[in-house]
Design an enzyme around this catalytic site. Structure first.
Site, PDB file in Angstrom:
ATOM      1  N   MET A 277      64.800  28.522  36.113  1.00  9.26           N
ATOM      2  CA  MET A 277      65.188  27.502  37.084  1.00  9.26           C
ATOM      3  C   MET A 277      64.923  26.102  36.536  1.00  9.26           C
ATOM      4  O   MET A 277      65.748  25.193  36.688  1.00  9.26           O
ATOM      5  CB  MET A 277      64.442  27.729  38.408  1.00  9.26           C
TER       6      MET A 277
ATOM      7  N   LYS B 173      25.303  35.144  53.296  1.00 10.21           N
ATOM      8  CA  LYS B 173      24.749  36.458  52.979  1.00 10.21           C
ATOM      9  C   LYS B 173      23.651  36.860  53.975  1.00 10.21           C
ATOM     10  O   LYS B 173      23.559  38.021  54.367  1.00 10.21           O
ATOM     11  CB  LYS B 173      24.195  36.436  51.550  1.00 10.21           C
TER      12      LYS B 173
ATOM     13  N   PHE C 237      24.045  29.490  42.824  1.00 11.15           N
ATOM     14  CA  PHE C 237      24.967  30.289  42.015  1.00 11.15           C
ATOM     15  C   PHE C 237      26.135  30.764  42.882  1.00 11.15           C
ATOM     16  O   PHE C 237      25.940  31.323  43.944  1.00 11.15           O
ATOM     17  CB  PHE C 237      24.232  31.500  41.413  1.00 11.15           C
ATOM     18  N   GLN C 238      27.335  30.541  42.403  1.00 16.37           N
ATOM     19  CA  GLN C 238      28.574  30.904  43.099  1.00 16.37           C
ATOM     20  C   GLN C 238      28.677  30.285  44.492  1.00 16.37           C
ATOM     21  O   GLN C 238      29.276  30.861  45.386  1.00 16.37           O
ATOM     22  CB  GLN C 238      28.756  32.421  43.144  1.00 16.37           C
TER      23      GLN C 238
ATOM     24  N   GLU D 248      41.534  37.857  43.000  1.00 14.50           N
ATOM     25  CA  GLU D 248      41.608  37.566  44.438  1.00 14.50           C
ATOM     26  C   GLU D 248      42.966  37.006  44.849  1.00 14.50           C
ATOM     27  O   GLU D 248      43.403  37.185  45.989  1.00 14.50           O
ATOM     28  CB  GLU D 248      40.489  36.615  44.854  1.00 14.50           C
TER      29      GLU D 248
END
Lengths: 196, 578
Positions: free
Chosen positions: B493, B179, B129-130, B67
C-alpha cells in the site's frame, strides 16, 4: 468561526484519575487550558471542574460531548462570559519598604479592592478577587515597585441558569448516593502487605 | 431503584465465604460466562494464574506468544462471537504490549476486558521491578480503566468492567490489580452483575420527534442512500436493518467495519464506501438527496474531502454515541439511540417504496467499475497472479460462509472489495487503527469465538511478520485456521502511494521475507506456496480441505495496485478507476 473564551463546567463523580481523563481530551487536540479548577459542589460526592479555554464554539461543543462520554462524567456545559458569574483570586507579594516609601497603599487598596493578607517587616501580600483584567491591572501597578511574586488562582464560575440542574442533581444524589473514593492504603504500610 | 443501604443489607444477609482476590477474579469471569481467556503470565499476575490452575476445566486459557497477540485474539473473539473478549497480562512490559490492541479496540468499538497484574500497592510510584503506570498510559485508549489496590473492590469493579465494555458503544476496559489485592483474603458476598452506573448513559434516550422528522424526509426523498457501519453488527440489528432498507427500497453501502451486516449479494447492497470502496456508492454519495447513516462515524477514509462530501444531501444520522453526531458531518436530523430500537421505529413510519431509476444509476456506475477494475482484477490475462483472483476462488469454495480476517494494506482492501459474505460477524479487520499484525492473532481468537465456522486469515507479507510468533499459539492450542499470505514482496500500500504520488520513489518498501512455508513447518503447521495460476485452484482447495491449520503463500504481482481509489484530499466523487 472566531475563537473566544469559553468556560466549561463539568459535573463528575469524585474518582481518582478522572482529572487526567478529562485533561487529555484537551491535550490530544493541542488545546491549551487557560485555567482549571476542581471543586466540590453543593451535592455530596459530586465534583465539578471549571475549565477555561480559548476556542471556537464548534470545537468547544464537540469537546463537551467527548467529556460527557466519559463514564464518570455526569454533565458538561460550556458557557460564554455573559452566561456565568465568575471570579479569580490573585496574590501579590511586594517589599514592604518599597510599598511604604513609594506607593500610596491606601489608594491601591481602595482602587483595586485589594486586601493586605500578610504584612511582615520585609514583605507584604495583597489579595484581590475579580476578573482577569482587574487582577492584571494591579500587576502593572506594582511592577515598578518590584513585584516579588504573583499568583492567580483558577477561575471559579457559577452558571446563571443552573437552577433546574441543581434540583436534578440533588434528586439524583438522593436516589443513588455516589461511591466513596478508594485510595491506596498501603503506601506507607509495607509491613502490612503480605508477600508470597 | 434499589437503595444502596438495602443492597448492602441484602448482601450482608448472604453467606460470606473467604476468598483471595485472585479467586474473586475467576468467580467474576465465571459469572460473566467467560469461557476463554487469552493471556501470558508474569510476576505481578502470578496469583491470578495460580488461582486459574484450579479453574482450568471451566475457563480455557490460550497461551499466546506476545501480549499484543492476546489482545488481538480477544478482539477477534469478540468480533466473531459478539461477546466480550478477555485478556490476562502481567505488569510493566506485559501491560504496555497491550497498548496497540487497546487503541485498536477503542477505535473499532470492540468489547474487551483486560486484566493486568500490578506491583504491590506499597510499591506504586517507586519504579519497582516491572512497574509501569498502566492506568495513565491507557487512559486515552480505554473506555474505562481502574486500578484495584484492595481485594474487596474486585467483584464490583469487574462487574462494572464487563458492563461498560459491552454496553452502549462497546470498547476496551482495563483493570489493573496490584499483587497484594490478588493475594489478599476477604469476605466474598457473591458476584452481582452490574446493570447500571449512575453517571453512565450507554443508550441515549430516543427522541420520537426526530424519528418522525427522519421518516418524513425519507418518505419525500427521490434519491435516498443508506450507508451503514459496524453499529448495525454491534447493535445486533442486522434483521431490523434489512427490514428497513427492504421496505424503503433504498440502496445501501457499507463501511469496512459494517461489511457483512447484510449479505454482500443482497439486491440492495451496492458495495463498500471509502478510499478503495466501490465506484457507485462513492460517486453517488454526492448525488443522493438524503443520506441515511446508520451506526457509522464518517471516518476520513470514508468521506474523503469533507467540504465536498454530500453537501447536496439532507443527512440523517443514527448513532448510539451522541459524540458522533455532527462530529464530522453536519446532520439534518440526529437519531440518537441504539439502532436495534430506532430502526424498527423508523421502519414503521416509512412508506414502502422502490427506486428503480435511482438503483439503475448504481448499476451503471457498477458496470463501468466492472469493466475497468473488477473484471481485470478477477480474471487477469497477464501471467502474474492477482490478489482478486485468489479472493474470488475463496468465494467459490466457501460460498461466502467463512469468516474472513484481514490484516492491513492492499490485501485487506482487495479482500474487503471482493469477498462474498453471507453472514454478519464475518469480516474481522483492523479498520480504524489500521494495525498491521492484527490478522493472525485475531483469526485465532475468531476461531475460539465461532468454533463452528471456517476462519480464513488473509495477510500480506509485511503484516504476517509483525505477529508471526503467534504461529506458536496455533501450534500449542491446535486451533484450526487457514492462513493465506498474499505476498507481493513489497509493503504494497505504501508502495502504491509512492508510485502514484511520490514519483515512484520506493523508499524502504522492498521487504524480504523468510520461507513462510518452512517457518510454518517448524511450528508443525502444514503449508504450501503457489507461484503459478495453474496450481492456484488446487492449492486453495487443499488448504480449505485440510484438517487443522494450514498456511498457503501465494506470490502475487509485485506492483499491482488497488483501484478504484479516492486520492487523499479529494472528494469521493473524484474517485479514480485507474
Amino acid at each position: 468561526m472566531m475563537k473566544r473564551e469559553f468556560t466549561i463546567t463539568v459535573y463528575t463523580e469524585n474518582q481518582i484519575g478522572l482529572l487526567n481523563r478529562i485533561a487529555i481530551l484537551f491535550s490530544r487536540r493541542k488545546i491549551n487550558i487557560e485555567s482549571l479548577n476542581t471543586s466540590p459542589t453543593e451535592v455530596e460526592s459530586v465534583h465539578r471542574f471549571t475549565i477555561v479555554i480559548n476556542e471556537t464554539e464548534e470545537v468547544v461543543s464537540k469537546l463537551c460531548r467527548q467529556i460527557e462520554k466519559q463514564v464518570e462524567v455526569l454533565k458538561a456545559y460550556y458557557n460564554t462570559e455573559e452566561e456565568i458569574v465568575w471570579q479569580e483570586l490573585a496574590l501579590y507579594k511586594v517589599s514592604t519598604d518599597a510599598i511604604a516609601e513609594k506607593v500610596k497603599v491606601e489608594r491601591l487598596l481602595r482602587q483595586f479592592g485589594a486586601r493586605a493578607v500578610a504584612i511582615r517587616k520585609d514583605y507584604t501580600v495583597f489579595e484581590t478577587t475579580g476578573h482577569r483584567e482587574e487582577t492584571d491591572k494591579l500587576i502593572k501597578e506594582l511592577e515598578p515597585y518590584g513585584l516579588i511574586e504573583f499568583v492567580r488562582s483558577a477561575r471559579v464560575a457559577i452558571l446563571k441558569g443552573s437552577h433546574d440542574f441543581h434540583e436534578r442533581l440533588k434528586e439524583f444524589e438522593q436516589k443513588e448516593p455516589g461511591e466513596d473514593v478508594i485510595e491506596n492504603e498501603y503506601l506507607d504500610k509495607k509491613e502490612e502487605v503480605f508477600t508470597l | 431503584m434499589e437503595l444502596v443501604a438495602e443492597k448492602k443489607a441484602r448482601q450482608n444477609s448472604k453467606e460470606l465465604i473467604t476468598l483471595t482476590g485472585s479467586e474473586a477474579v475467576l468467580r467474576a469471569l465465571l459469572a460473566e460466562k467467560v469461557e476463554t481467556v487469552f493471556g501470558y503470565p508474569g510476576g505481578a499476575i502470578m496469583p491470578i494464574y495460580d488461582a486459574l490452575y484450579d479453574y482450568h476445566d471451566k475457563i480455557k486459557h490460550i497461551l499466546v506468544r506476545h501480549e499484543q497477540g492476546a489482545i488481538h485474539a480477544a478482539q477477534g473473539y469478540a468480533r466473531a462471537s459478539g461477546r466480550t473478549g478477555v485478556v490476562f497480562a502481567t505488569s510493566g512490559p506485559g501491560a504496555t504490549n497491550l497498548v496497540t490492541g487497546l487503541a485498536d479496540a477503542m477505535i473499532d468499538s470492540t468489547p474487551v476486558v483486560c486484566i493486568t497484574g500490578q506491583v504491590f500497592a506499597h510499591l506504586l510510584g517507586t519504579d519497582a521491578f516491572q512497574e509501569t503506570d498502566v492506568v495513565n498510559i491507557t487512559t486515552p485508549i480505554t473506555k474505562w480503566n481502574y486500578q484495584v489496590t484492595d481485594a474487596t473492590e474486585i467483584p464490583s469493579v469487574l462487574a462494572k468492567a464487563f458492563y461498560i465494555a459491552g454496553s452502549g458503544r462497546p470498547g476496551p476496559v482495563l483493570i489493573d490489580i496490584t499483587k497484594n489485592a490478588q493475594i489478599q483474603k476477604f469476605e466474598f458476598a457473591g458476584y452481582e452483575k452490574c446493570q447500571h452506573i449512575r453517571s453512565y448513559r450507554p443508550n441515549p434516550i430516543i427522541r420520537k420527534e426526530y424519528i418522525v422528522q427522519a421518516a418524513q424526509i425519507i418518505n419525500e426523498a427521490k434519491k435516498p442512500f443508506v450507508i451503514f457501519g459496524q453499529g448495525v453488527i454491534l447493535g445486533k440489528a442486522e434483521k431490523e436493518f434489512k427490514k428497513f432498507i427492504e421496505k424503503t427500497g433504498i440502496p445501501a453501502a457499507w463501511t469496512i467495519m459494517g461489511m457483512g451486516a447484510i449479505p454482500t449479494d443482497h439486491p440492495l447492497a451496492v458495495g463498500m464506501l471509502g478510499m478503495h470502496g466501490n465506484y457507485a456508492p462513492n460517486v453517488l454519495t454526492n448525488e443522493c438527496d438524503v443520506l441515511i447513516a446508520v451506526g457509522m462515524r464518517f471516518d476520513d477514509r470514508v468521506t474523503g474531502r469533507l467540504d465536498k462530501y454530500a453537501k447536496q444531501a439532507k443527512v440523517i444520522h443514527l448513532d448510539i454515541d451522541p459524540a458522533e453526531i455532527d462530529k464530522n458531518v453536519k446532520t439534518t436530523v440526529p437519531v440518537w439511540g441504539d439502532c436495534k430500537e430506532t430502526l424498527p421505529l423508523l421502519t414503521e413510519l416509512v412508506q414502502e417504496k422502490s427506486h428503480p431509476e435511482w438503483l439503475q444509476k448504481f448499476k451503471e456506475y457498477k458496470s463501468q467499475e466492472e469493466k475497468e477494475c473488477i473484471h481485470p482484477e478477477l480474471n487477469p490475462t497477464e501471467d502474474t497472479l492477482t490478489m482478486g483472483e485468489v479472493v474470488k476462488l475463496i468465494n467459490e469454495f466457501t460460498d461466502g460462509n467463512a469468516i474472513i480476517v484481514t490484516d492491513v494494506g492492499q490485501h485487506q482492501m482487495v479482500a474487503c472489495r471482493y469477498a462474498k459474505l453471507n453472514h454478519s460477524k464475518s469480516n474481522i479487520t483492523s479498520g480504524g487503527l489500521g494495525t498491521m499484525g492484527f490478522a493472525l492473532p485475531a483469526a485465532i481468537g475468531a476461531k475460539f469465538g465461532a468454533p463452528q465456522r471456517n476462519v480464513i486469515a488473509v495477510i500480506g507479507d509485511g503484516g504476517f511478520q509483525m505477529n508471526i510468533q503467534e504461529l506458536g499459539t496455533i501450534m500449542q492450542s491446535k486451533v484450526d485456521i487457514k492462513i493465506l499470505i498474499l505476498n507481493n514482496k513489497f509493503l504494497g500500500m505504501v508502495r502504491q502511494w509512492q508510485q502514484l504520488f511520490l514519483d515512484k520513489r520506493y523508499s524502504f518498501v522492498d521487504i524480504e521475507s523468510p520461507d513462510f512455508v518452512q517457518v510454518a513447518k517448524a511450528y508443525g503447521i502444514d503449508g504450501a506456496a503457489v507461484t503459478q495460476r495453474k496450481d492456484l485452484k488446487n492449492a486453495v482447495a487443499t488448504m480449505l480441505e485440510h484438517k487443522g491449520s494450514y498456511l498457503l503463500e501465494i506470490m502475487v504481482g509485485k506492483e499491482n495496485n488497488v483501484f478504484p481509489m479516492v486520492p487523499q484530499g479529494c472528494s469521493v466523487s473524484e474517485i479514480r478507476l485507474k
